[in-house]
Design a protein around this motif. Sequence first.
Motif, PDB file in Angstrom:
ATOM      1  N   ASP A 185       1.667  -2.904  11.359  1.00  0.00           N
ATOM      2  CA  ASP A 185       2.723  -3.891  11.147  1.00  0.00           C
ATOM      3  C   ASP A 185       2.824  -4.279   9.677  1.00  0.00           C
ATOM      4  O   ASP A 185       3.928  -4.411   9.138  1.00  0.00           O
ATOM      5  N   ASP A 186       1.670  -4.440   9.019  1.00  0.00           N
ATOM      6  CA  ASP A 186       1.663  -4.806   7.597  1.00  0.00           C
ATOM      7  C   ASP A 186       2.273  -3.696   6.750  1.00  0.00           C
ATOM      8  O   ASP A 186       3.046  -3.958   5.816  1.00  0.00           O
ATOM      9  N   ARG A 191       5.995  -3.857   6.971  1.00  0.00           N
ATOM     10  CA  ARG A 191       6.599  -4.951   6.186  1.00  0.00           C
ATOM     11  C   ARG A 191       6.606  -4.617   4.695  1.00  0.00           C
ATOM     12  O   ARG A 191       7.594  -4.899   3.994  1.00  0.00           O
TER      13      ARG A 191
END
Length: 203
Positions: free
Chosen positions: A197-198, A201
């Motif tokens: 997820d990081d 982003r």
Amino acid sequence: MQIHPLKVDGSFLVEPNVFRDDRGLFLEAFSQPAFHEAVGHPLSVAQVNCSVSRKGTIRGLHANALPGQARYMTCPVGAIIDILVDIRVGSPTYGEHVAVELSADNRHALYLAEGLAHGFAPLTDLATVVYLCSSTWSPGTAIQIDPLDPELGLPWPAVRELLLSENDRAAPSLREAEKLGLLPSYAECQTRYAELDDLARVG
């Protein structure tokens, strides 16, 4: 396309919109934007596998040690039951399973995050399974669990003769695999999902 989370964290059922007319049908089998929105990160496809199995076959239960391999399963010919099992030690659904039908009729897909095991069996005389994998095949990371483990009690189709590979027949039960230290932990998997997820982003 609708993407629904299943009861085991990290698994999703994908229901594409199917457009039918006199010529046949059309659908999006995979949509990166829809997948990213539902899961939290894009699916990085490193390998696409295709298998053809006849009725009576069970393939699985299979998973990979972390960083793992996520899989996006489809069945464009025939029909299968695909059964996922939570093998992440410490997970609130550890040892639980979800069974879904994937077929040429419903055109559904199943997404399995890293750390989840699964297997499948044809419901028709022959079934073709195509799946997108987030990493390439690496035999040293393979995790195999006995698909006939009585403690799991998985709902495989009733057939006269079961066809399993020698490796699948010799695979340990879930309890044995845990004792041998073969299974990923839920905490490790959650860290892996957060990393993905990081990265999404940042990207």
